[in-house]
Design a protein around this motif. Structure first.
Motif, PDB file in Angstrom:
ATOM      1  N   ASN A  60      52.379  -0.515   5.043  1.00 54.06           N
ATOM      2  CA  ASN A  60      53.708  -0.348   4.458  1.00 54.06           C
ATOM      3  C   ASN A  60      53.643   0.934   3.642  1.00 54.06           C
ATOM      4  OD1 ASN A  60      56.303  -0.752   3.598  1.00 54.06           O
ATOM      5  ND2 ASN A  60      55.767  -2.263   2.021  1.00 54.06           N
TER       6      ASN A  60
ATOM      7  N   GLN B 206      56.625   0.705   8.244  1.00 55.80           N
ATOM      8  CA  GLN B 206      56.097  -0.628   7.967  1.00 55.80           C
ATOM      9  C   GLN B 206      55.784  -1.325   9.283  1.00 55.80           C
ATOM     10  OE1 GLN B 206      58.517  -3.112   5.421  1.00 55.80           O
ATOM     11  NE2 GLN B 206      56.827  -4.522   5.056  1.00 55.80           N
TER      12      GLN B 206
ATOM     13  N   THR C 209      55.337   4.564   2.263  1.00 54.43           N
ATOM     14  CA  THR C 209      56.515   5.385   1.962  1.00 54.43           C
ATOM     15  C   THR C 209      56.002   6.740   1.506  1.00 54.43           C
ATOM     16  OG1 THR C 209      57.877   3.504   1.323  1.00 54.43           O
ATOM     17  CG2 THR C 209      58.517   5.635   0.438  1.00 54.43           C
TER      18      THR C 209
ATOM     19  N   PRO D 191      55.327  -9.048   7.921  1.00 63.21           N
ATOM     20  CA  PRO D 191      54.650  -7.808   7.500  1.00 63.21           C
ATOM     21  C   PRO D 191      53.152  -7.912   7.767  1.00 63.21           C
ATOM     22  CG  PRO D 191      56.188  -8.513   5.816  1.00 63.21           C
ATOM     23  CD  PRO D 191      56.144  -9.620   6.851  1.00 63.21           C
TER      24      PRO D 191
HETATM   25  C1  LIG Z   1      57.142  -2.196   1.420  1.00 65.85           C
HETATM   26  O1  LIG Z   1      57.324  -1.058   0.626  1.00 65.85           O
HETATM   27  C2  LIG Z   1      58.640  -0.948   0.102  1.00 65.85           C
HETATM   28  C3  LIG Z   1      58.757   0.381  -0.623  1.00 65.85           C
HETATM   29  O2  LIG Z   1      57.641   0.647  -1.435  1.00 65.85           O
HETATM   30  C4  LIG Z   1      58.907  -2.128  -0.823  1.00 65.85           C
HETATM   31  O3  LIG Z   1      60.213  -2.055  -1.334  1.00 65.85           O
HETATM   32  C5  LIG Z   1      58.748  -3.416  -0.020  1.00 65.85           C
HETATM   33  O4  LIG Z   1      58.905  -4.535  -0.859  1.00 65.85           O
HETATM   34  C6  LIG Z   1      57.380  -3.471   0.632  1.00 65.85           C
HETATM   35  N1  LIG Z   1      57.315  -4.631   1.514  1.00 65.85           N
HETATM   36  C7  LIG Z   1      56.278  -5.475   1.516  1.00 65.85           C
HETATM   37  C8  LIG Z   1      56.343  -6.598   2.468  1.00 65.85           C
HETATM   38  O5  LIG Z   1      55.295  -5.302   0.797  1.00 65.85           O
END
Ligand SMILES: *[C@@H]1O[C@H](CO)[C@@H](O)[C@H](O)[C@H]1NC(C)=O
Ligand SMILES: *[C@@H]1O[C@H](CO)[C@@H](O)[C@H](O)[C@H]1NC(C)=O
Ligand SMILES: *[C@@H]1O[C@H](CO)[C@@H](O)[C@H](O)[C@H]1NC(C)=O
Length: 179
Positions: free
Chosen positions: A92, A78, A94, A88
């Protein structure tokens, strides 16, 4: 955001290559923090930056892995940009790292990171991992990032690593970019 930045973001996200004029003039590491979340599983032997010249900072780290063979790895990447604190920004991601190592085409941003990483580390092979992970004197240069839609600023990139669905380590890498 300029039009060329928007085009670059679209091309990174959609996976096609639009040659635009976004280019950066300088990129360097400014800080690193490595945290192990499961010491019986793995620990950092070292995790450090060394300034070699004004705009040239080398990252080295070594993770000792205490489990004989690791066959199930998830990575979270991220990116954050510093405004009023780190927020952010842009990416992001995974992904199942073992799948990624088999196909390496799914995420342009991860491919970009991986291309740099593999030249300075011993991670360039498919799962399982049966040895300690070493990154040796990795130095960032603008040539690695021909299409990076990241304007001048301070960034933090979080790398979270899970194995067998369990968080094992998190690395915060701080980077300064000038365009
Ligand atoms: C980033 O991705 C993670 C896992 O998919 C998620 O839990 C998280 O909320 C996301 N963060 C943002 C800022 O979108
Ligand atoms: C990484 O591995 C691939 C496939 O085994 C190989 O073709 C490539 O040369 C390797 N790259 C580096 C930098 O070792
Ligand atoms: C990784 O391990 C977790 C926990 O054992 C399991 O739920 C998941 O299906 C595994 N993933 C793969 C790709 O083997």
């Amino acid at each position: 955001m300029t039009l060329s930045q928007i085009l670059s973001i679209s091309s990174l996200l959609l996976g096609f290559s639009l040659r635009t004029s976004v280019s950066i003039s300088m990129i360097k590491f400014t800080n690193i923090k490595c945290t192990t979340l499961d010491k019986p599983f793995a620990d950092f032997r070292y995790c450090k930056l060394k300034a070699l010249a004004r705009d040239s900072v080398a990252l080295s780290l070594r993770v000792d892995i205490f489990q004989a063979s690791v066959n199930n790895v998830t990575v979270h990447v991220q990116t954050f940009k510093r405004f009023n604190g780190y927020r952010p920004f842009l990416f992001n991601i995974t992904t199942n790292f073992c799948d990624f190592m088999r196909h390496k085409t799914r995420f342009k941003f991860l491919n970009m990171i991986f291309k740099i990483l593999k030249a300075y580390s011993n991670i360039n092979h498919s799962c399982p991992y049966t040895h300690d992970i070493i990154i040796d004197k990795l130095i960032l240069t603008p040539e690695y990032f021909p299409l990076l839609p990241m304007p001048s600023g301070e960034y933090r990139i979080n790398f979270g690593v899970d194995a067998y669905n369990d968080p094992k380590a998190i690395v915060y890498i701080y980077v300064l970019i000038l365009d």
